[in-house]
Scaffold this motif. Structure first.
Motif, PDB file in Angstrom:
ATOM      1  N   MET A 233      -9.553  23.258  10.807  1.00 26.78           N
ATOM      2  CA  MET A 233      -9.763  23.473   9.381  1.00 26.78           C
ATOM      3  C   MET A 233      -9.295  24.850   8.914  1.00 26.78           C
ATOM      4  O   MET A 233      -8.654  24.968   7.865  1.00 26.78           O
ATOM      5  CB  MET A 233     -11.253  23.306   9.073  1.00 26.78           C
ATOM      6  CG  MET A 233     -11.586  23.358   7.589  1.00 26.78           C
ATOM      7  SD  MET A 233     -10.758  22.042   6.673  1.00 26.78           S
ATOM      8  CE  MET A 233     -11.444  20.595   7.476  1.00 26.78           C
ATOM      9  N   HIS A 234      -9.626  25.892   9.665  1.00 27.72           N
ATOM     10  CA  HIS A 234      -9.353  27.234   9.159  1.00 27.72           C
ATOM     11  C   HIS A 234      -7.849  27.474   9.017  1.00 27.72           C
ATOM     12  O   HIS A 234      -7.071  27.227   9.944  1.00 27.72           O
ATOM     13  CB  HIS A 234      -9.947  28.306  10.075  1.00 27.72           C
ATOM     14  CG  HIS A 234      -9.931  29.667   9.465  1.00 27.72           C
ATOM     15  ND1 HIS A 234     -10.783  30.031   8.448  1.00 27.72           N
ATOM     16  CD2 HIS A 234      -9.148  30.747   9.691  1.00 27.72           C
ATOM     17  CE1 HIS A 234     -10.534  31.276   8.096  1.00 27.72           C
ATOM     18  NE2 HIS A 234      -9.544  31.743   8.827  1.00 27.72           N
ATOM     19  N   SER A 235      -7.441  27.936   7.854  1.00 29.46           N
ATOM     20  CA  SER A 235      -6.049  28.239   7.503  1.00 29.46           C
ATOM     21  C   SER A 235      -5.190  26.983   7.336  1.00 29.46           C
ATOM     22  O   SER A 235      -3.969  27.088   7.240  1.00 29.46           O
ATOM     23  CB  SER A 235      -5.388  29.181   8.522  1.00 29.46           C
ATOM     24  OG  SER A 235      -5.811  30.506   8.308  1.00 29.46           O
ATOM     25  N   TYR A 236      -5.806  25.806   7.322  1.00 31.44           N
ATOM     26  CA  TYR A 236      -5.030  24.609   7.010  1.00 31.44           C
ATOM     27  C   TYR A 236      -4.571  24.733   5.570  1.00 31.44           C
ATOM     28  O   TYR A 236      -5.364  25.026   4.677  1.00 31.44           O
ATOM     29  CB  TYR A 236      -5.877  23.354   7.188  1.00 31.44           C
ATOM     30  CG  TYR A 236      -5.122  22.065   6.937  1.00 31.44           C
ATOM     31  CD1 TYR A 236      -4.050  21.700   7.748  1.00 31.44           C
ATOM     32  CD2 TYR A 236      -5.485  21.216   5.899  1.00 31.44           C
ATOM     33  CE1 TYR A 236      -3.357  20.524   7.531  1.00 31.44           C
ATOM     34  CE2 TYR A 236      -4.797  20.026   5.688  1.00 31.44           C
ATOM     35  CZ  TYR A 236      -3.740  19.687   6.500  1.00 31.44           C
ATOM     36  OH  TYR A 236      -3.046  18.527   6.287  1.00 31.44           O
ATOM     37  N   SER A 237      -3.281  24.541   5.319  1.00 33.38           N
ATOM     38  CA  SER A 237      -2.747  24.796   3.985  1.00 33.38           C
ATOM     39  C   SER A 237      -1.880  23.645   3.505  1.00 33.38           C
ATOM     40  O   SER A 237      -1.241  22.945   4.290  1.00 33.38           O
ATOM     41  CB  SER A 237      -1.943  26.102   3.964  1.00 33.38           C
ATOM     42  OG  SER A 237      -0.812  26.008   4.806  1.00 33.38           O
ATOM     43  N   LEU A 238      -1.880  23.477   2.190  1.00 31.04           N
ATOM     44  CA  LEU A 238      -1.067  22.472   1.510  1.00 31.04           C
ATOM     45  C   LEU A 238      -0.521  23.084   0.235  1.00 31.04           C
ATOM     46  O   LEU A 238      -1.101  24.017  -0.333  1.00 31.04           O
ATOM     47  CB  LEU A 238      -1.922  21.247   1.136  1.00 31.04           C
ATOM     48  CG  LEU A 238      -2.542  20.437   2.263  1.00 31.04           C
ATOM     49  CD1 LEU A 238      -3.646  19.550   1.704  1.00 31.04           C
ATOM     50  CD2 LEU A 238      -1.487  19.597   2.939  1.00 31.04           C
ATOM     51  N   SER A 239       0.596  22.560  -0.234  1.00 29.82           N
ATOM     52  CA  SER A 239       1.091  22.990  -1.536  1.00 29.82           C
ATOM     53  C   SER A 239       0.171  22.443  -2.620  1.00 29.82           C
ATOM     54  O   SER A 239      -0.572  21.473  -2.412  1.00 29.82           O
ATOM     55  CB  SER A 239       2.516  22.477  -1.762  1.00 29.82           C
ATOM     56  OG  SER A 239       2.517  21.064  -1.939  1.00 29.82           O
ATOM     57  N   GLY A 240       0.223  23.057  -3.795  1.00 30.94           N
ATOM     58  CA  GLY A 240      -0.586  22.578  -4.910  1.00 30.94           C
ATOM     59  C   GLY A 240      -0.332  21.110  -5.229  1.00 30.94           C
ATOM     60  O   GLY A 240      -1.281  20.318  -5.345  1.00 30.94           O
ATOM     61  N   PRO A 241       0.944  20.697  -5.394  1.00 31.95           N
ATOM     62  CA  PRO A 241       1.215  19.280  -5.676  1.00 31.95           C
ATOM     63  C   PRO A 241       0.717  18.339  -4.586  1.00 31.95           C
ATOM     64  O   PRO A 241       0.237  17.238  -4.887  1.00 31.95           O
ATOM     65  CB  PRO A 241       2.747  19.246  -5.784  1.00 31.95           C
ATOM     66  CG  PRO A 241       3.121  20.621  -6.246  1.00 31.95           C
ATOM     67  CD  PRO A 241       2.146  21.525  -5.561  1.00 31.95           C
ATOM     68  N   GLU A 242       0.809  18.748  -3.325  1.00 33.33           N
ATOM     69  CA  GLU A 242       0.306  17.900  -2.233  1.00 33.33           C
ATOM     70  C   GLU A 242      -1.200  17.701  -2.362  1.00 33.33           C
ATOM     71  O   GLU A 242      -1.707  16.582  -2.179  1.00 33.33           O
ATOM     72  CB  GLU A 242       0.623  18.533  -0.879  1.00 33.33           C
ATOM     73  CG  GLU A 242       2.066  18.422  -0.441  1.00 33.33           C
ATOM     74  CD  GLU A 242       2.329  19.153   0.860  1.00 33.33           C
ATOM     75  OE1 GLU A 242       3.095  18.618   1.685  1.00 33.33           O
ATOM     76  OE2 GLU A 242       1.782  20.260   1.051  1.00 33.33           O
ATOM     77  N   MET A 243      -1.920  18.775  -2.679  1.00 28.95           N
ATOM     78  CA  MET A 243      -3.371  18.663  -2.787  1.00 28.95           C
ATOM     79  C   MET A 243      -3.769  17.880  -4.020  1.00 28.95           C
ATOM     80  O   MET A 243      -4.732  17.098  -3.986  1.00 28.95           O
ATOM     81  CB  MET A 243      -3.999  20.063  -2.814  1.00 28.95           C
ATOM     82  CG  MET A 243      -5.492  20.060  -2.507  1.00 28.95           C
ATOM     83  SD  MET A 243      -5.862  19.467  -0.830  1.00 28.95           S
ATOM     84  CE  MET A 243      -7.113  18.222  -1.167  1.00 28.95           C
ATOM     85  N   ILE A 244      -3.059  18.073  -5.125  1.00 28.18           N
ATOM     86  CA  ILE A 244      -3.341  17.292  -6.331  1.00 28.18           C
ATOM     87  C   ILE A 244      -3.146  15.809  -6.055  1.00 28.18           C
ATOM     88  O   ILE A 244      -3.964  14.966  -6.463  1.00 28.18           O
ATOM     89  CB  ILE A 244      -2.443  17.752  -7.500  1.00 28.18           C
ATOM     90  CG1 ILE A 244      -2.953  19.098  -8.048  1.00 28.18           C
ATOM     91  CG2 ILE A 244      -2.422  16.712  -8.620  1.00 28.18           C
ATOM     92  CD1 ILE A 244      -2.101  19.671  -9.163  1.00 28.18           C
ATOM     93  N   ALA A 245      -2.077  15.472  -5.347  1.00 29.73           N
ATOM     94  CA  ALA A 245      -1.809  14.067  -5.040  1.00 29.73           C
ATOM     95  C   ALA A 245      -2.943  13.463  -4.233  1.00 29.73           C
ATOM     96  O   ALA A 245      -3.345  12.304  -4.460  1.00 29.73           O
ATOM     97  CB  ALA A 245      -0.482  13.936  -4.289  1.00 29.73           C
ATOM     98  N   PHE A 246      -3.494  14.235  -3.291  1.00 30.86           N
ATOM     99  CA  PHE A 246      -4.578  13.677  -2.487  1.00 30.86           C
ATOM    100  C   PHE A 246      -5.872  13.596  -3.291  1.00 30.86           C
ATOM    101  O   PHE A 246      -6.645  12.642  -3.134  1.00 30.86           O
ATOM    102  CB  PHE A 246      -4.803  14.487  -1.212  1.00 30.86           C
ATOM    103  CG  PHE A 246      -5.798  13.828  -0.293  1.00 30.86           C
ATOM    104  CD1 PHE A 246      -5.451  12.682   0.405  1.00 30.86           C
ATOM    105  CD2 PHE A 246      -7.080  14.328  -0.156  1.00 30.86           C
ATOM    106  CE1 PHE A 246      -6.366  12.042   1.230  1.00 30.86           C
ATOM    107  CE2 PHE A 246      -8.001  13.700   0.660  1.00 30.86           C
ATOM    108  CZ  PHE A 246      -7.642  12.551   1.358  1.00 30.86           C
ATOM    109  N   CYS A 247      -6.130  14.572  -4.158  1.00 33.12           N
ATOM    110  CA  CYS A 247      -7.309  14.487  -5.028  1.00 33.12           C
ATOM    111  C   CYS A 247      -7.228  13.241  -5.896  1.00 33.12           C
ATOM    112  O   CYS A 247      -8.232  12.536  -6.101  1.00 33.12           O
ATOM    113  CB  CYS A 247      -7.408  15.744  -5.897  1.00 33.12           C
ATOM    114  SG  CYS A 247      -7.913  17.235  -5.012  1.00 33.12           S
ATOM    115  N   ASP A 248      -6.027  12.962  -6.411  1.00 31.75           N
ATOM    116  CA  ASP A 248      -5.845  11.748  -7.217  1.00 31.75           C
ATOM    117  C   ASP A 248      -6.127  10.496  -6.387  1.00 31.75           C
ATOM    118  O   ASP A 248      -6.667   9.505  -6.904  1.00 31.75           O
ATOM    119  CB  ASP A 248      -4.424  11.686  -7.773  1.00 31.75           C
ATOM    120  CG  ASP A 248      -4.199  12.659  -8.920  1.00 31.75           C
ATOM    121  OD1 ASP A 248      -5.216  13.106  -9.507  1.00 31.75           O
ATOM    122  OD2 ASP A 248      -3.036  12.981  -9.219  1.00 31.75           O
TER     123      ASP A 248
END
Length: 510
Positions: A233-248
């Motif tokens: 988990m620590h420092s796991y990173s995603l781009s903003g669009p990638e995270m928005i897509a998963f939230c959707d």
């Protein structure tokens, strides 16, 4: 500072520190080995007492939740005492802070715990969240978001400290309760709160550090969704669009159970997850960060950070972890530091360009290069790879973590035959190729040095390095001439092949 260890592999001069966190959803005890830059928990327990979950409409804490919390605190008092912690720092957050009967509960909690409980203000909670990010990252710069059950703390953090901070009533439990489970209504509430916080726009192009159990659960599900090779988990990173897509994906699911990994979450976490996804989605849209970075560190680690001296706070957290790990598991930490200096000399003589970060990671690879020496020889590479890939280290991203894991793998496995080790194969498929080649190069240099040092100090720094006319040469002192042989020459030739240099070993007079 030189540290001695006990038979249990602990540092004897460190004094345990206990932190009790009375949150809106859970009450947690973490006993840390001591106040150091790379803290290790001796004990960690969480009980879902639901102080914020079962609040009445006027915010009053529920009697049953209070009873469970007090029973938990009495157990935590005994656990902290038995761990040897002389310092027990207890804190309470939004649910208690905002409850009409909060003061009455705190008096009971202090009696159960046998010590004071500090009710954090929103500003103090935000400050500790920022300190938690400082504990887990090197010179962090960006927006820190800590989503709890009762509130969301947002902090603008840069190299000069905190420039802005705010506490918003957007905790997952609070949204669930105040909207009676209606996400559409929650959408409007979140938008209104973010609309009043204009400085969030300062996050544009910087990192967004995401703290809190609900957001970590989101990241866990996203890792499952993409079949991430490394589930750290620590420092796991995603781009903003990638995270928005998963939230959707979470918000649009007909049935939450359609989301891969949903069944692994607790019932209480499933209830608040859509609200956490909603808050994170809107925060990303407003802040426009370069990436979203998840952190396992939060207010508890931020509190521990405040105990550190300025000198300790300024240390590199990854280097501090690797040095401690080497002291606990390697044959000689003195040799590990000799290896750092010897590879400095090698890289300088060969003319290998390094960034500051690449040099830092090389030094860390040298520090942990011998931590698997007690393992069975055929499995040192695979075991070391797994241990370092999942180690509780901080201060680097996933590429850096995977670099260290592969460096110890190649240090034992040579050219990298997997020998049934699936993890190293998956990491090699996804890691940046520059990191992969660096890991091979650093590991080969360590393998050459080991042929002369046997992992012990006092030898390698006398091995000279010369580069001239397309040849890499090692010069061995005459007193150690018998160290020359077929195997060290073969390993040196392997290093030379990577560097496109011929190789030789000669004996030098004293």
């Amino acid at each position: 500072m030189s540290r001695s260890t006990t038979d249990q592999g602990r540092f004897t001069e460190l004094e345990p520190i206990a932190v009790v966190d009375i949150g809106s959803n859970s009450v947690r005890l973490v006993v840390y080995e001591g106040a150091v830059r790379a803290p290790s928990p001796l004990f960690n327990e969480k009980v879902l007492c639901g102080l914020g979950r079962s609040q009445s409409e006027d915010g009053t804490l529920d009697p049953e939740s209070i009873r469970r919390s007090l029973a938990t605190l009495r157990r935590f008092k005994a656990l902290a005492r038995n761990s040897g912690a002389k310092i027990v720092h207890a804190i309470a957050t939004a649910a208690v802070r905002d409850a009409p009967n909060g003061e009455e509960f705190i008096a009971q909690a202090e009696a159960a715990l046998g010590g004071p409980v500090q009710v954090l203000s929103g500003d103090r909670e935000a400050e500790l969240a920022a300190n938690g990010i400082r504990m887990g990252f090197v010179e962090p710069d960006g927006i820190v978001g800590d989503l709890g059950g009762g509130s969301l703390e947002l902090v603008d953090l840069n190299k000069n400290g905190i420039s802005s901070a705010v506490t918003l009533p957007l905790g997952g439990l609070r949204l669930l309760n105040s909207t009676k489970g209606r996400l559409a209504k929650a959408h409007n509430l979140v938008a209104q709160q973010f609309g009043r916080t204009q400085w969030i726009d300062e996050g544009r192009g910087r990192r967004l550090f995401a703290i809190g159990g609900t957001w970590r659960a989101l990241a866990k599900l996203q890792m499952e969704d993409v079949n991430a090779p490394l589930r750290v988990m620590h420092s796991y990173s995603l781009s903003g669009p990638e995270m928005i897509a998963f939230c959707d994906k979470i918000l649009d699911a007909r049935r939450p159970s359609d989301v891969k990994g949903w069944e692994t979450l607790s019932r209480s976490r499933r209830e608040t997850l859509p609200y956490g996804a909603l808050v994170l989605r809107q925060l990303i849209e407003k802040a426009r960060p370069s990436e979203v970075v998840f952190s396992i560190f939060g207010i508890r680690e931020g509190l521990l950070f405040s105990y550190l001296s300025p000198i300790e706070q300024a240390k590199d957290p990854l280097t501090a972890f690797c040095e401690d790990f080497a002291r606990l598991r390697s044959r000689s930490t003195k040799y590990a530091h000799e290896l750092c200096r010897w590879t400095d000399k090698l890289f300088d003589r060969v003319g290998i360009d390094e960034t500051i970060e690449e040099r830092r990671l090389r030094h860390c690879a040298c520090l942990i290069s011998d931590v698997e020496w007690r393992a069975q020889a055929d499995h040192r590479g695979g075991q070391g790879n797994y241990v370092l890939a999942h180690a509780p280290s901080t201060g680097t991203n996933h590429d850096g973590r995977q670099f260290l894991a592969l460096s110890i793998y190649f240090r034992h496995a040579g050219r990298g035959e997997t020998r049934g080790d699936e993890l190293s194969g998956r990491i090699r498929e996804c890691i940046d190729k520059g990191y992969l080649e660096r890991a091979r190069l650093v590991a080969n240099a360590i393998r050459v040095a080991h042929m002369f040092s046997t992992g012990l100090p006092g030898i390698i720094e006398d091995i000279g390095i010369e580069v001239a006319d397309g040849q890499l040469g090692l010069r061995i002192p005459r007193a150690q001439a018998d160290l020359d042989g077929e195997r060290p020459r073969r390993r040196l030739a392997g290093l030379g092949a990577m560097l496109k240099l011929e190789t030789s070993i000669t004996i030098k007079d004293e």
